[in-house]
Design a protein around this motif. Structure first.
Motif, short mmCIF file in Angstrom:
data_model
loop_
_atom_site.label_atom_id
_atom_site.label_comp_id
_atom_site.label_asym_id
_atom_site.label_seq_id
_atom_site.Cartn_x
_atom_site.Cartn_y
_atom_site.Cartn_z
N UNK A 217 40.70 38.05 26.28
CA UNK A 217 39.64 38.87 25.68
C UNK A 217 39.94 40.43 25.90
N UNK A 218 41.03 40.58 26.59
CA UNK A 218 41.34 42.03 26.74
C UNK A 218 42.17 41.98 28.22
N UNK A 219 42.78 43.26 28.30
CA UNK A 219 43.58 43.59 29.72
C UNK A 219 42.54 43.56 30.81
N UNK A 220 43.08 43.10 32.03
CA UNK A 220 42.47 43.02 33.22
C UNK A 220 43.00 44.15 34.10
N UNK A 221 42.08 45.16 34.61
CA UNK A 221 42.28 45.99 35.38
C UNK A 221 42.55 45.47 36.95
N UNK A 222 41.29 44.97 37.29
CA UNK A 222 41.09 44.58 38.59
C UNK A 222 40.09 43.32 38.82
N UNK A 223 40.37 42.44 40.00
CA UNK A 223 39.41 41.33 40.23
C UNK A 223 39.16 41.26 41.55
N UNK A 224 37.79 41.17 42.12
CA UNK A 224 37.25 41.35 43.27
C UNK A 224 36.53 40.02 43.51
N UNK A 225 36.90 39.02 44.23
CA UNK A 225 36.01 38.23 44.72
C UNK A 225 35.09 38.35 45.78
N UNK A 226 33.62 38.01 45.87
CA UNK A 226 32.64 38.56 46.69
C UNK A 226 32.65 37.64 47.81
N UNK A 227 32.98 38.16 49.08
CA UNK A 227 32.87 37.22 50.28
C UNK A 227 31.74 36.71 50.65
N UNK A 228 30.66 37.66 50.53
CA UNK A 228 29.18 37.33 50.99
C UNK A 228 28.54 36.38 49.78
N UNK A 229 29.14 36.22 48.71
CA UNK A 229 28.79 35.36 47.63
C UNK A 229 29.96 34.78 47.14
N UNK A 230 30.62 33.40 47.73
CA UNK A 230 31.65 33.04 47.10
C UNK A 230 32.06 32.55 45.84
N UNK B 144 40.78 48.12 47.11
CA UNK B 144 40.49 47.79 48.53
C UNK B 144 41.32 46.76 49.00
N UNK B 145 41.37 46.31 50.26
CA UNK B 145 42.51 45.46 50.69
C UNK B 145 41.97 43.88 49.95
N UNK B 146 40.82 43.75 49.49
CA UNK B 146 40.48 42.32 48.76
C UNK B 146 40.29 42.20 47.52
N UNK B 147 40.75 43.58 46.85
CA UNK B 147 40.83 43.57 45.38
C UNK B 147 42.28 43.36 44.93
N UNK B 148 42.36 42.89 43.83
CA UNK B 148 43.42 42.02 43.12
C UNK B 148 43.75 43.29 41.95
N UNK B 149 44.66 43.90 42.17
CA UNK B 149 45.06 44.98 40.85
C UNK B 149 45.96 44.39 39.83
N UNK B 150 45.65 44.23 38.88
CA UNK B 150 46.36 43.47 37.51
C UNK B 150 46.92 44.81 36.38
N UNK B 151 46.49 46.01 36.90
CA UNK B 151 46.56 46.94 35.90
C UNK B 151 47.93 47.29 35.10
N UNK B 152 48.83 46.87 36.31
CA UNK B 152 50.17 47.17 35.61
C UNK B 152 50.96 45.77 35.42
N UNK B 153 50.19 44.59 35.10
CA UNK B 153 50.72 43.43 34.92
C UNK B 153 51.58 43.24 33.64
N UNK B 154 52.41 42.46 33.51
CA UNK B 154 53.14 42.55 32.16
C UNK B 154 52.62 41.11 31.51
N UNK B 155 51.59 40.57 32.14
CA UNK B 155 50.88 39.26 31.58
C UNK B 155 49.75 39.76 30.88
N UNK B 156 49.05 40.99 31.07
CA UNK B 156 48.19 41.49 30.33
C UNK B 156 48.67 41.12 28.76
N UNK B 157 47.63 40.82 27.95
CA UNK B 157 48.17 40.21 26.47
C UNK B 157 47.88 41.36 25.39
N UNK B 158 47.31 42.35 25.88
CA UNK B 158 46.69 43.49 24.64
C UNK B 158 47.55 44.75 25.15
N UNK B 159 48.65 44.75 25.77
CA UNK B 159 49.68 46.04 25.74
C UNK B 159 50.18 46.15 24.46
#
Length: 494
Positions: A331-344, A387-402
């Motif tokens: 549904x769009x390009x993904x910039x970052x994803x963060x899983x919340x450790x205090x709420x798995x 942050x160390x626990x943030x996954x950065x996808x802003x430069x991924x060539x798998x983003x479909x909407x580039x």
């Protein structure tokens, strides 16, 4: 096909779908005169103003799969040419669509699949976090177990309806279907497990008056006509623990906002943010509509500016950042994803812009992933900071909407049973692709074909949950030396 009629028949209408949701599907094509919900059959009837409006609805949805709250619904012309709304003996009179949408401090609540007794105390604990509850009356009708609940303030009723609609009181059952009532005041004569006036604690209970049965019947008849029986389900065996004291199944959903608690439900600040989007000037709506051929999909405004989503009720044992990327990147390009450790079971997902975030909310809210029904809402955070626990996808060539963004927008839809597979090796066979995906569910049919000199495939699963699992697990996977791409297809057959 049935002869064209201004009445449309809608199937697969789940308990979480409201009349307002169905109005949104059709009202952009003309005036919707009547809506009749057939809850027992998971169906509904919509009456348009005229036949040309109904034909416009059917023509549009013959090419676009209609989806409401993450559920695909199916439309056809009804055999009825006109809907009548005369009251039937023993049935609750339903207000018109216009009346139903008018906010009121009294809510009409239908509880679907009530496997456990629902008393006024249960309802009070569920609804009281949203405001002072004055009165509750429960009763049994043809639509199922129902209740009328009166708040002191209209805003409390609006907030409760927005927050609790479609939620379960207990895991997997007791689903709430909430509408505004057209009553102005509830009359309660007795305080017991079926009726309660919290403003008058001195009322007698049913046990204190032998005539209460007749009196109660008269009250219900005056409110709802003949046949208004009070809900009388009694718990079996020893008394059940209090709603918030349960330690084992059935587990009660915690409706109260409880920061830091793992069972936190929809965050009210997120809900307020969601409602406030309606006041944003429609700056980008025309541009957004242009990519869909001039007509935005039902439920999409094109005016949302929040790009960060809060996703909850995930399966923490099976979901990771890459799997969320595979799903939400439809549904769009993904910039970052963060899983919340205090709420798995929670995650934050930052999309490329507000329009893409709105598409994800519209198409993925309520979708089942790894056995759990996802909640997808706008977050109060404007972005996810690195942050160390943030996954950065802003430069991924798998983003479909580039590339080919406009084309990809038109392909957007809620998860379907059909998966489209591309970037396949030239020597791929049907057996190869089914073997690669069959671990995620029962494959009904599949075919391999060539388009523009490239091998592609269509794979039809038995259920949407299976196709969704296949997509999140196998998109961008290595297959015979090629990195394949998976997407939901709007095609109904292979």
């Amino acid at each position: 096909m049935t002869e064209p009629s201004k009445v449309l028949h809608v199937r697969n209408v789940g308990p979480e779908i409201t009349e307002h949701d169905l109005l949104q599907l059709a009202q952009s094509f003309g005036v919707v005169q009547k809506v009749v919900m057939l809850r027992a059959k998971n169906q509904a009837l919509l009456q348009m103003q005229d036949i040309p409006s109904a034909i416009s609805v059917m023509q549009y949805y013959s090419t676009v799969q209609p989806s409401v709250r993450g559920r695909n619904v199916y439309m056809q012309f009804s055999s009825h040419q006109e809907l009548t709304t005369m009251d039937q003996p023993g049935q609750l009179r339903r207000p018109s669509a216009d009346q139903e949408l008018q906010p009121n401090r009294i809510l009409l609540i239908t509880i679907h699949n009530p496997l456990y007794p629902i008393t006024v105390d249960v309802l009070h604990q569920v609804f009281s976090p949203h405001g002072y509850v004055e009165k509750i009356v429960t009763f049994q009708k043809s639509a199922g177990l129902q209740a009328l609940l009166q708040f002191a303030m209209q805003q409390s009723a609006i907030q409760a309806r927005n927050t609790l609609q479609g939620r379960n009181i207990y895991d997997g059952c007791c689903t709430l279907d909430i509408q505004f009532s057209n009553l102005q005041e509830l009359q309660v004569n007795y305080n017991n497990e079926r009726t309660r006036d919290y403003t008058n604690t001195g009322l007698p209970s049913e046990q204190q008056s032998r005539s209460v049965g007749n009196a109660q019947g008269n009250i219900m008849s005056s409110l709802f006509g003949e046949g208004g029986n009070v809900y009388g389900m009694q718990p079996q065996g020893p008394p059940r623990p209090g709603l918030f004291e349960m330690t084992g199944p059935p587990r009660q959903v915690n409706f109260q906002q409880s920061v830091g608690h793992q069972q936190m439900s929809m965050n009210m600040s997120n809900l307020n943010n969601l409602n406030s989007y309606q006041h944003v000037p429609m700056v980008g709506a025309s541009a957004a509509a242009a990519v869909f051929g001039g007509v935005l999909p039902p439920g999409i405004t094109g005016t949302n500016e929040r790009s960060t989503l809060l996703v909850s009720n995930l399966n923490p044992e099976k979901v990771d950042a890459d799997k969320l990327f595979n799903l939400f990147s439809n549904y769009g390009n993904i910039m970052r994803i963060k899983l919340l450790h205090n709420k798995p079971d929670h995650a934050l997902i930052q999309m490329g812009d507000g329009f893409q975030a709105e598409l994800a909310v519209n198409y993925l809210r309520g979708v089942t992933l790894f056995g759990k029904r996802m909640e997808v809402n706008f977050s109060k955070h404007s972005q996810i900071n690195p942050s160390p626990d943030t996954h950065d996808y802003s430069g991924s060539n798998l983003n479909r909407f580039n590339r080919n963004a406009a084309k990809n927008y038109r392909y957007c839809c809620a998860p379907t049973k059909m998966i489209h597979v591309s970037s396949l090796p030239s020597d791929v066979t049907v057996e190869d692709i089914t073997s690669h995906l069959s671990s995620h569910g029962n494959i009904i049919n599949a075919k391999v074909f060539e388009s523009n000199g490239k091998k592609q495939a269509l794979v039809l699963f038995e259920a949407e949950e299976q196709s969704t699992e296949a997509l999140v697990c196998k998109h961008a996977s290595l297959f015979n030396g090629s990195t394949i791409r998976l997407a939901f297809s709007k095609l109904a057959t292979v």
